[in-house]
Design an enzyme around this catalytic site. Structure first.
Site, PDB file in Angstrom:
ATOM      1  N   HIS A   1       0.828  -1.215   0.000  1.00 38.83           N
ATOM      2  CA  HIS A   1       0.000   0.000   0.000  1.00 38.83           C
ATOM      3  C   HIS A   1       0.866   1.272   0.000  1.00 38.83           C
ATOM      4  O   HIS A   1       0.474   2.294   0.566  1.00 38.83           O
ATOM      5  CB  HIS A   1      -0.962   0.015   1.194  1.00 38.83           C
ATOM      6  CG  HIS A   1      -1.944  -1.105   1.195  1.00 38.83           C
ATOM      7  ND1 HIS A   1      -3.093  -1.090   0.432  1.00 38.83           N
ATOM      8  CD2 HIS A   1      -1.945  -2.288   1.848  1.00 38.83           C
ATOM      9  CE1 HIS A   1      -3.758  -2.217   0.625  1.00 38.83           C
ATOM     10  NE2 HIS A   1      -3.081  -2.964   1.480  1.00 38.83           N
TER      11      HIS A   1
ATOM     12  N   ASN B   1     -10.311  -3.124   1.652  1.00 39.95           N
ATOM     13  CA  ASN B   1      -9.935  -3.033   0.244  1.00 39.95           C
ATOM     14  C   ASN B   1     -11.172  -2.718  -0.597  1.00 39.95           C
ATOM     15  O   ASN B   1     -12.278  -2.602  -0.069  1.00 39.95           O
ATOM     16  CB  ASN B   1      -9.310  -4.351  -0.242  1.00 39.95           C
ATOM     17  CG  ASN B   1      -7.898  -4.571   0.268  1.00 39.95           C
ATOM     18  OD1 ASN B   1      -7.112  -3.642   0.375  1.00 39.95           O
ATOM     19  ND2 ASN B   1      -7.582  -5.818   0.593  1.00 39.95           N
TER      20      ASN B   1
ATOM     21  N   TYR C   1       0.100  -4.381  11.554  1.00 41.12           N
ATOM     22  CA  TYR C   1      -0.066  -2.996  11.111  1.00 41.12           C
ATOM     23  C   TYR C   1       0.587  -2.023  12.085  1.00 41.12           C
ATOM     24  O   TYR C   1       1.347  -1.133  11.692  1.00 41.12           O
ATOM     25  CB  TYR C   1      -1.552  -2.673  10.935  1.00 41.12           C
ATOM     26  CG  TYR C   1      -2.107  -3.097   9.597  1.00 41.12           C
ATOM     27  CD1 TYR C   1      -2.080  -4.433   9.210  1.00 41.12           C
ATOM     28  CD2 TYR C   1      -2.660  -2.180   8.719  1.00 41.12           C
ATOM     29  CE1 TYR C   1      -2.587  -4.847   7.988  1.00 41.12           C
ATOM     30  CE2 TYR C   1      -3.167  -2.578   7.490  1.00 41.12           C
ATOM     31  CZ  TYR C   1      -3.129  -3.909   7.131  1.00 41.12           C
ATOM     32  OH  TYR C   1      -3.619  -4.298   5.917  1.00 41.12           O
TER      33      TYR C   1
END
Length: 488
Positions: free
Chosen positions: A59, A132, A342
């Site tokens: 990303h 997404n 993350y």
């Protein structure tokens, strides 16, 4: 050259001292070597060398905007989340769109999933929903994620993405067949970020004031309509304007054409999960709408551009571990891995105090923690004590968990997910194929065949084709013929 000082005041060093000359570095005489004592020069060069933080592994290429989320339906019987507590309530948001596999300098108009990362600045802290533009994903367990991404990135020998690596992994991972069908279909290359849907993809828990738990999936349906690019249109656009999607989003908001999405959720009572016909926490599968019809709950609007891309888009961080009271995780094995990964990525990439940056810190409340120091710590806590419990008026625990506990039983171990009666890696991919029109099927076959034909080994190509044949006999037969035609 004399430059007139503007009303904003003189140019200064990072420490605030006025800069006398920003056009010429200091030298030992005219034409002589530059002096180390020219600290303005050294400061500028040192800062320039450090302007780029490590780009996201995935990303990396993205664009973002601020906006609002407005509640349009009463969902209090499902969740006690305060930002969802009444119809008409608005919450500020920041949404970052992205491609997945490309580097920071790659083009927007490429065949790739699009990230849809949404930050709600709620009065109970920030809630991040990381999804997404597809409702499913390639794999169902986070332990395979690094391997999968390695196949999408540059090969350690060739330095390029290799079809052999991509199709070798996908062929050996039949659960990827559903997402690959999405990716190589018409929605694989959105025309803009405004003209695509977003999905939370994972399953999450909602819980209400009574302590009842529900499993939910999020859908963000674009009000601009779905628009996509063909492979030929995308190749042309990517060459002419690599920044096409980022530019489109920014200029649309500048024109006052604020993009909106209708927000829906599918809701499953927690007790129904165990006996559902397939694993409801499997990220490679959707919940059929006839089983759990989507319910509209809100409207998302983007209406303000960032003032600085680096500060607000590049340094923005999102983590699915950022929950608020009334919302929590599910046993989805991909989600469970991402709860760690993350936040860990942000601590490495942006720094331990990344949550203090304006785009990341809470906007509707204040973060009260005992974390101190580290790079870029701004001293905001002053002389306050940095431990808990304390008797000096420091923050204290609430004693009420954000989400409901999940019953557990059995032994620890590296287990596969629980098996359900209709668990199958191919059924939903076949269903998706059969929903397509004849033209859509033709484009899907052409897109897949063009990539599979680049594979150097017959066994890798044959294995990849067999997965699509398992999804639908016609699907596999047509793909095999198309690949053979291209490979001669």
């Amino acid at each position: 050259m004399h430059v007139t000082v503007q009303e904003t005041g003189p140019l200064t060093t990072e420490a605030g001292a006025p800069v006398a000359d920003n056009q010429n570095s200091e030298q030992a005489g005219i034409g002589g070597p530059v002096l180390v004592q020219d600290q303005s020069l050294l400061e500028k060069l040192a800062h320039f060398n450090r302007e780029r933080i490590p780009e996201r592994i995935v990303h990396a290429r993205g664009a973002g905007a601020y906006g609002t989320f407005t509640v349009t339906a009463d969902v209090t019987k499902y969740t006690r989340a305060e930002f969802l507590s009444e119809v008409g309530k608005q919450t500020e948001v920041f949404l970052r769109f992205s491609t997945v596999a490309g580097n920071l300098g790659s083009a927007d108009a490429v065949r790739d999933p699009r990230g849809f990362a949404l930050k709600f600045y709620t009065e109970d802290g920030n809630y991040d929903l990381v999804g997404n533009n597809t409702p499913v994903f390639f794999i169902k367990d986070a332990i395979k994620f690094p391997d999968f991404i390695h196949t999408q990135k540059r090969d350690p020998y060739s330095g390029s993405q290799e079809a052999d690596n991509v199709w070798d992994f996908w062929g050996l991972s039949p659960e990827s067949t559903h997402q690959v069908t999405w990716l190589f279909g018409d929605r694989g290359i959105p025309a803009t970020y405004r003209h695509m849907n977003g999905y939370g993809s994972h399953t999450y828990q909602w819980n209400n004031e009574a302590g009842e738990a529900f499993w939910v999936k999020y859908h963000f349906k674009t009000d601009q309509g779905i628009k996509n690019l063909t492979a030929e249109e995308a190749a042309k656009l990517a060459g002419e304007d690599p920044d096409s999607h980022q530019r489109d989003l920014r200029t649309a908001i500048e024109r006052g054409e604020f993009p909106t999405w209708t927000v829906q959720v599918q809701i499953m009572p927690a007790a129904e999960a165990a006996d559902y016909r397939f694993n409801p926490f499997d990220l490679t599968k959707v919940w059929p709408h006839e089983d759990y019809p989507p319910i509209e709950i809100g409207k998302l609007e983007l209406n303000r551009n960032p003032e600085n891309i680096f500060a607000e888009v590049e340094q923005s961080i999102f983590s699915p571990a950022h929950f608020v009271p009334g919302i929590g995780p599910s046993p989805d094995k991909m989600l469970q891995g991402r709860l760690f990964a993350y936040g860990d990525a942000h601590r490495y990439r942006v720094g331990i105090n990344a949550d203090h940056l304006p785009v990341n810190r809470p906007h509707a409340t204040e973060a009260r923690t005992n974390s101190r120091d580290g790079f870029l710590y701004d001293g905001r806590h002053g002389r306050a004590k940095n431990y808990e419990p304390n008797s000096f008026g420091g923050p204290a625990q609430t004693g009420r968990p954000l989400w409901q506990p999940i019953p557990l039983a059995g032994r620890t171990g590296a287990h596969e997910a629980p098996s359900h009666t209709e668990d199958n890696d191919f059924v939903q991919a076949g269903n998706l194929y059969r929903l397509m029109s004849e033209d859509e099927k033709t484009r899907l076959i052409d897109n897949l065949a063009g990539f599979i034909a680049q594979v150097s080994r017959d066994d890798i190509a044959e294995r990849a084709i067999e997965n699509f044949r398992q999804a639908d006999e016609d699907y596999g037969k047509r793909l095999e013929a198309a690949v053979q035609a291209l490979r001669g």
